[in-house]
Write a protein that holds these residues in place. Sequence first.
Motif, short mmCIF file in Angstrom:
data_model
loop_
_atom_site.label_atom_id
_atom_site.label_comp_id
_atom_site.label_asym_id
_atom_site.label_seq_id
_atom_site.Cartn_x
_atom_site.Cartn_y
_atom_site.Cartn_z
N PHE A 151 -29.68 50.77 29.09
CA PHE A 151 -30.86 51.42 28.69
C PHE A 151 -30.75 51.19 27.07
O PHE A 151 -29.40 50.94 26.70
CB PHE A 151 -31.17 52.73 29.08
N PRO A 157 -32.22 56.49 30.93
CA PRO A 157 -33.34 56.12 29.69
C PRO A 157 -33.89 57.38 29.00
O PRO A 157 -33.49 58.66 29.18
CB PRO A 157 -34.37 55.85 30.94
N ASP A 161 -36.89 53.94 25.43
CA ASP A 161 -37.17 52.95 26.53
C ASP A 161 -38.66 52.98 26.91
O ASP A 161 -39.36 52.14 27.11
CB ASP A 161 -36.43 53.26 27.77
#
Length: 212
Positions: A151, A157, A161
């Motif tokens: 990520f 995440p 993102d």
Amino acid sequence: MTQSFPIRLHRFRLSGHSHRVELMLSLLRLPVEIIDVPPGGQKSEAFLAMNRFGQVPVIEDDGYVLADANAILVYLATRYDPSRRWYPADAQGAAEAQRWLSVAAGPLFSGPAVARLVGLFDAKHDLARAHATAAAVLSTMDAHLAEAGPFFVGQSPTIADVALYSYTAHAPEGHVSLAPYPALRAWIERIEALDGFVPMVRSAPKFGGPAA
Ligand SMILES: N[C@@H](CCC(=O)N[C@@H](CS)C(=O)NCC(=O)O)C(=O)O
């Protein structure tokens, strides 16, 4: 913190900035009431009272009104994710997330998002210039993920993102191919596999053409 009444999201259905917020609300499992702003409605007196810039997205959360997609991501993740998984609380993690929010508001907008405005709405922008900016930013993002993924900020995440997803995944709607960017394509699949992912409607470009 839990939330029992819906957060109102004023949006356009095809707005990537709005989708960014809808995605965050869904990933955080927050109840939402979506209000589709009619064309031009963002310049009405009532709307300007919520956002002087006359743009979507805007949220209303228990009387608190906030505009600007990235500001909204910061607010939602700070208020509703006490674990700070989505918006790291440590100095380096927070700064790195912010760094990518700047990319989302800067070259990701002036490249892929502007090219999409031309492709979908025939907006009067310089498509060749937007394509050049798109190639530069997408290749930099791809190289970062290849080296430091999976990520944008480490192993799980974050709001970085979420901020980057919509206009990257929908770049082909501005005649920007994602074929040269394997790390980005794998990341898009990872985002779309997240629990709570909601898509933005896909559109085919009607105007302009591929980069020369
Ligand atoms: N900085 C703003 C930009 C939002 C923006 O560009 N919104 C567009 C839709 S994607 C809009 O409302 N355009 C209509 C207008 O400017 O009149 C944000 O991040 O929320």
